[in-house]
Each structure stands twice: as C-alpha cells, then as structure tokens.
Design an enzyme around this catalytic site. Sequence first.
Site, PDB file in Angstrom:
ATOM      1  N   ASP A 160     -13.598 -35.009  64.766  1.00  0.00           N
ATOM      2  CA  ASP A 160     -13.417 -35.926  63.634  1.00  0.00           C
ATOM      3  C   ASP A 160     -12.202 -35.490  62.815  1.00  0.00           C
ATOM      4  O   ASP A 160     -11.810 -34.323  62.852  1.00  0.00           O
ATOM      5  CB  ASP A 160     -14.655 -35.895  62.725  1.00  0.00           C
ATOM      6  CG  ASP A 160     -15.905 -36.350  63.458  1.00  0.00           C
ATOM      7  OD1 ASP A 160     -15.776 -37.071  64.456  1.00  0.00           O
ATOM      8  OD2 ASP A 160     -17.006 -35.948  63.028  1.00  0.00           O
TER       9      ASP A 160
HETATM   10  N1  URA Z   1     -19.778 -33.250  65.965  1.00  0.00           N
HETATM   11  C1  URA Z   1     -19.362 -33.958  64.904  1.00  0.00           C
HETATM   12  O1  URA Z   1     -20.181 -34.514  64.180  1.00  0.00           O
HETATM   13  N2  URA Z   1     -18.040 -34.035  64.658  1.00  0.00           N
HETATM   14  C2  URA Z   1     -17.105 -33.402  65.399  1.00  0.00           C
HETATM   15  O2  URA Z   1     -15.894 -33.494  65.101  1.00  0.00           O
HETATM   16  C3  URA Z   1     -17.550 -32.661  66.498  1.00  0.00           C
HETATM   17  C4  URA Z   1     -18.886 -32.599  66.764  1.00  0.00           C
END
Ligand code: URA
Length: 239
Positions: free
Chosen positions: A103
């Site tokens: 993310d």
């Molecule tokens: N899980 C998440 O919620 N976000 C990420 O970036 C990676 C794993």
Amino acid sequence: MQIHKILQSQGFGSRRDCRALVRSGLVEVDGQVIDDPFAEFDADGFEFTVDGEPWEYREKAYLMLYKPTAHECTRKPEYYPSIFSLLPEQLAERGVQPVGRLDQDTTGLLLLSDDGQFIHTWSSGKKKIPKRYRVELKHAHTPELIDALLTGVQLHDEPEPICAAAIEVIDELHLWFTITEGKYHQVKRMIAAAGNRVEGLHRQSVGGLELPEVLEPGDWAWMTEKHFTALASFSGGDD
Ligand code: URA
C-alpha cells in the site's frame, strides 16, 4: 550481440534510439568510446557506461527496493508518486514490475523484476511464502486479538477464515506479523476484522530474505546470488 541491441535489451529505448545513442558518443566500453552501433560484444558479463554511468548487461533484472511511505506501486499513480520514480528509467522501460504490491503507506522490502516466471512464483499464494511485517496497532493488543488472528478471521470476500502464520509481540502496540498469502490489504483487513486497526506497516522480509540493512528508504539494489539463496530459504520453501 550488436551493441545497440544490448542497449535496447537493457531499457535504453528502441533500437533506433539505441543506434542514435551509440552514434552520439555517449557509450563507452573499457574507457573507449564505441560509436559504431553494430559493433559486436559478448553480452554475458558485458560492462559499459552511458554518459559516464556504469551498467552491466543483465538478461533479466531482479532488484530490491526499500519502499518508502507515500509511494504507489503502479506505473500510473493516482495520489502519490510512483515507486518507479525511485528507479532508473531504464528499469521501467525494460518492463520491470513489482512482485506483489504494498500500500502507499506501507514501507519495506519490495522485489521487482522483468522475469514473468519469477514474479508469478514469488507473488502467488501457492508457495506459502512467509512475508513478515512489523505492525503498529491503534489499540494495545489483547490475548483475544492474538488468538483470533492465529485461529483465523473471516474477510468478507474470502470463502474461509484466514490465519496469521506467526505473531510475535514486540510491545503493547507493536507486533511481528507473518502471512503466507498476499491478499489485497491483507494485514490491515485481518487486524480490522479482529477489532483493532493498523497505524503503521513495514515489511521486513519475504521468504528468507530480509530487507538489507544497507538500504535506506527509497534506495534500491540488484539482487545477488546471496539474496536469491536467502529468498528461497524458508521453512516449507523446498518443495
Ligand atoms: N497488507 C496490507 O494490508 N498492506 C500491505 O501493504 C501489505 C500487506
């Protein structure tokens, strides 16, 4: 291989661009300007400079990026700069892609490659590759939260509950959290489903490969044999 074809394979543009690049006198091999685009070299281990910057021929590109916060893992980002803004443009040009996504606000180890098989293998859930995250929670964890995450939480678009592969407590607001799938927003959704909230997320390792200590946020490095060996060394990773 002709030098303009070598340059093209490494992301320096179309064949025509690469012929022009060579003719412009910016390409050197062993300190000698090579201005004939059709000059032949053995691509294997071939080292050259373009405008003074050293490059080595790589049939495929494999790299590690310390993803900083506020960067999107797409080529056409919507709200934040792309992770590709952190890499030489030759890498995007030759088709390098992230192995899975983090993310925009998640930091840590991100692998990238232009080897489709490698991307598929290391982003698929089939191999049960452990991905270890340092999670910062909004509320102090409780035994019930940890129990729920280890026994499995139901995410609304999943047929079955999903469990954390491992959890280690760091302190009351921080956990090491390992998952072996790679579902969309998986860590955040699992923790929300268990009644808490992720305030910060950092990926420390993929398989047996730790984020190299020499990398600072935004830095990248080529993977070497030692990194491939580490990546593949995790329990359950031999079959
Ligand atoms: N899980 C998440 O919620 N976000 C990420 O970036 C990676 C794993």
